[in-house]
Enzyme design. Structure first.
Site, PDB file in Angstrom:
ATOM      1  N   ARG A 172      37.024  40.320  46.269  1.00 33.33           N
ATOM      2  CA  ARG A 172      37.433  41.070  45.067  1.00 33.33           C
ATOM      3  C   ARG A 172      36.909  40.455  43.757  1.00 33.33           C
ATOM      4  O   ARG A 172      37.550  40.593  42.702  1.00 33.33           O
ATOM      5  CB  ARG A 172      38.963  41.161  44.988  1.00 33.33           C
ATOM      6  N   SER A 240      46.092  48.335  45.576  1.00 31.50           N
ATOM      7  CA  SER A 240      46.731  47.013  45.623  1.00 31.50           C
ATOM      8  C   SER A 240      46.857  46.478  44.206  1.00 31.50           C
ATOM      9  O   SER A 240      45.865  46.436  43.479  1.00 31.50           O
ATOM     10  CB  SER A 240      45.881  46.027  46.420  1.00 31.50           C
ATOM     11  N   GLU A 332      45.307  42.538  40.134  1.00 36.86           N
ATOM     12  CA  GLU A 332      43.982  43.114  40.382  1.00 36.86           C
ATOM     13  C   GLU A 332      43.533  44.062  39.247  1.00 36.86           C
ATOM     14  O   GLU A 332      42.463  43.896  38.698  1.00 36.86           O
ATOM     15  CB  GLU A 332      43.987  43.827  41.738  1.00 36.86           C
TER      16      GLU A 332
END
Ligand code: EPU
Length: 337
Positions: A172, A240, A332
């Site tokens: 990520r 998420s 995130e």
């Protein structure tokens, strides 16, 4: 050099972004514009400089928390186009413009009979946003299929081509996230394997047979996602909300019962969803922001949530997980204010 003004670069003042973010937050930007040609980016960035505002690029708005009044010039990338563009080392190269919808792009490749990104089906967002957080799901990540991309470098004011090694892809993370706002990705080329093999290691795919085709895998992935992730068109969310934390083996040993994903370097990736659920936070709400009942890693907007509600809920979650397990969660989605 000509001085760009709002009309030249088609910037609209008091630009409504409420329908441009998957969390469904009410938000307006001081200026905004839809970018249909990549070349328009330079003029918009210069306009932002002229009016003394930050320049922000938005793709599908699926990984952002928008604040109500955004003091910036926001460019919504709406460039379109996708094509097979060649071959390299036996792989098939497919290229898409940044504004293409990622789920549509995956469906298109599979409909052509090309395997390679079927495990990444259904991830909301645009093609241009995919490399920024190196999207991943069901056993693969974008980096595994990446060939190259074109981006506008706002610091150097020129166009650049990035190969895989230039992108510093990690879980990520990428060079585009390390240096936020510097690069505007306009076109992405993927290398789809000439000799395709199914990737079936992830729970839910492991019951499929090795002779399965990409279309069947894609359909299974879409069904799996549909069974645990809310559709943002129905219930606003940004996927998420936290990274899965990577900790030392010693820290992981202090958390009995937690699902563990050992990494090649000896560290252990934990499941943020499990940690949050174990704190009893499923369904917990601050205003209209809530922890999704079916999957604790997702924050949803039950109606009129604001960025403030989302941040307050995120803080509650982070504190609870830290106090109980000593693990720090990292958010995130990007905050845009
Ligand atoms: N779990 C719980 N409680 C929950 C949620 C999950 O105990 O409320 C447990 C599950 O039982 C399982 C483990 O956590 O043992 C992992 O859950 P899951 O398979 O749903 O995956 P995840 O780690 O929560 C990651 C990605 C998702 C991706 C899935 C599938 C991150 C931050 N998230 O989720 O990506 O779709 O794997 O590959 O890495 C996204 O980034 O937006 C995203 C949705």
């Amino acid at each position: 050099m000509t001085r760009p003004d709002a009309a030249d670069c088609r910037a609209i003042s008091d630009f409504d972004l409420s329908r441009r973010n998957s969390l469904g937050l009410a938000a307006r930007a001081r200026y905004g514009a839809f970018v249909h040609e990549a070349q328009e980016i330079d003029a918009l960035a210069r306009f932002a400089g002229e009016v003394g505002l930050p320049f922000v690029v938005l793709g599908g708005g699926s990984n952002v928390v928008l604040h109500p009044e955004i003091d910036a010039v926001v460019a919504v990338l709406a460039t379109r186009g996708r094509a097979v563009t060649g071959e390299a080392d036996g792989d098939l190269l497919v290229t898409a413009q940044a504004g293409e919808d990622w789920p549509d792009f995956v469906q298109w490749t599979v409909a052509q009979g090309f395997g390679g990104i079927e495990n990444l089906a259904g991830i909301p967002g645009t093609v241009g946003a995919a490399p920024v957080q190196n999207i991943g799901a069901y056993g693969i990540e974008l980096a595994d299929r990446f060939h190259s991309l074109t981006a506008y470098d706002r610091a150097e004011r020129h166009w650049r081509v990035f190969r895989r090694e230039d992108c510093r892809f990690r879980y990520r993370q990428s060079v585009f996230k390390d240096d936020p706002g510097r690069f505007v990705i306009t076109e992405v080329t993927l290398a789809l394997p000439g000799e395709w093999r199914p990737i079936l290691g992830y729970a839910g795919l492991d019951s499929l047979d090795e002779t399965v085709d990409p279309k069947t895998i894609m359909e299974r992935v879409l069904a799996l996602r549909g069974s645990k992730l809310p559709d943002w068109r129905v219930l606003g969310n940004a996927g998420s909300f936290f990274h899965n934390p990577v900790v030392s083996g010693a820290v992981a040993d202090t958390i009995p019962g937690a699902p563990r994903y050992p990494q090649p370097d000896g560290t252990v990736k934990l499941s943020a969803g499990w940690l949050i659920e174990s704190c009893g936070l499923k369904g917990h709400r601050v205003g209209d922001a809530g922890v999704y009942e079916k999957h604790a890693l997702i924050i949803v907007n039950h109606g009129r949530a604001t960025a403030h509600d989302i941040s307050a809920l995120a803080e509650t979650i982070k504190s609870a997980v830290f106090e109980r397990f000593g693990v720090t969660l990292q958010q995130e989605p990007l905050e845009i204010r």
